[in-house]
Design a protein around this motif. Structure first.
Motif, PDB file in Angstrom:
ATOM      1  N   UNK A  28       0.864  -1.185   0.000  1.00 43.09           N
ATOM      2  CA  UNK A  28       0.000   0.000   0.000  1.00 43.09           C
ATOM      3  C   UNK A  28       0.899   1.234   0.000  1.00 43.09           C
ATOM      4  N   UNK A  29       0.714   2.129  -0.997  1.00 42.71           N
ATOM      5  CA  UNK A  29       1.546   3.340  -1.032  1.00 42.71           C
ATOM      6  C   UNK A  29       1.416   4.125   0.275  1.00 42.71           C
ATOM      7  N   UNK A  30       2.519   4.585   0.807  1.00 42.09           N
ATOM      8  CA  UNK A  30       2.562   5.225   2.120  1.00 42.09           C
ATOM      9  C   UNK A  30       1.590   6.379   2.255  1.00 42.09           C
ATOM     10  N   UNK A  31       1.644   7.334   1.339  1.00 42.51           N
ATOM     11  CA  UNK A  31       0.775   8.514   1.445  1.00 42.51           C
ATOM     12  C   UNK A  31      -0.678   8.129   1.248  1.00 42.51           C
ATOM     13  N   UNK A  32      -0.968   7.350   0.201  1.00 43.04           N
ATOM     14  CA  UNK A  32      -2.342   6.928  -0.036  1.00 43.04           C
ATOM     15  C   UNK A  32      -2.867   6.122   1.150  1.00 43.04           C
ATOM     16  N   UNK A  33      -2.072   5.189   1.630  1.00 42.14           N
ATOM     17  CA  UNK A  33      -2.485   4.358   2.768  1.00 42.14           C
ATOM     18  C   UNK A  33      -2.793   5.197   3.989  1.00 42.14           C
ATOM     19  N   UNK A  34      -1.949   6.179   4.272  1.00 38.76           N
ATOM     20  CA  UNK A  34      -2.164   7.061   5.416  1.00 38.76           C
ATOM     21  C   UNK A  34      -3.457   7.857   5.247  1.00 38.76           C
TER      22      UNK A  34
END
Length: 182
Positions: free
Chosen positions: A147-153
């Motif tokens: 999961x991409x870090x920024x998107x996931x956050x």
């Protein structure tokens, strides 16, 4: 099943349980309306979990929803006290995610079957009998790493429920804690 689980959770006033025609949706809800408590199971989820060998998976879902009642998550007064926090950005959804993880842990403890707990969550995620049997649980959990870090956050802080991968990871983690205590 529901009566046995409600007794294990020490629920004095057992919520009424209904199977709701869900037209393809797989979900379950704990609801309080006025002074009455209800647990709603969507029919397609029950169908996915009804097989004889999956009874513990259905028990997990029922235990999760009854845990919402036992933990006071549908209590009017508790929700009224929490209302101001809901206006603070992201705090309300964080509380909701914590409630979901709490109920997962309670349900896993009640049914005492880690594999069934995880498979119930994967069934909720996929909604497919065929995909559940073909899903590798370790691979499912590994998806969290992609999961991409920024998107996931951003997705997480705005969501009322943790991603299913995180819920499965939490069940695995609590199983390790219990095993280490023994």
């Amino acid at each position: 099943m529901a009566d046995e689980i409600a007794t294990a959770l020490d629920i004095k006033e057992k919520p009424e349980m209904f199977i709701v025609n869900s037209q393809g949706l797989t979900n379950a809800l704990a609801v309080k309306f006025l002074s009455r408590k209800y647990t709603l199971l969507f029919s397609d989820l029950v169908d996915l979990l009804w097989e004889e060998k999956k009874q513990d998976q259905l028990r997990f879902v029922i235990a999760h929803e009854l845990a919402h009642h036992a933990a006071g998550h549908v209590n009017f007064w508790i929700n009224l006290l929490m209302k101001p926090a809901m206006f603070i950005p992201f705090l309300g959804s964080a509380y909701s995610r914590a409630c979901e993880l709490t109920c997962d842990r309670i349900a896993a403890e009640i049914i005492n079957n880690k594999s069934a707990s995880i498979n119930a969550l994967i069934t909720l995620a996929s909604g497919s009998r065929e995909l559940v049997t073909a899903t590798n649980n370790d691979s499912f959990v590994q998806q969290e790493l992609s999961v991409p870090t920024v998107f996931g956050f951003l997705q997480e802080i705005t969501s009322s429920h943790p991603r299913m991968t995180k819920r499965v990871i939490a069940i695995n983690a609590i199983s390790l804690v219990i095993k280490n205590r023994l």
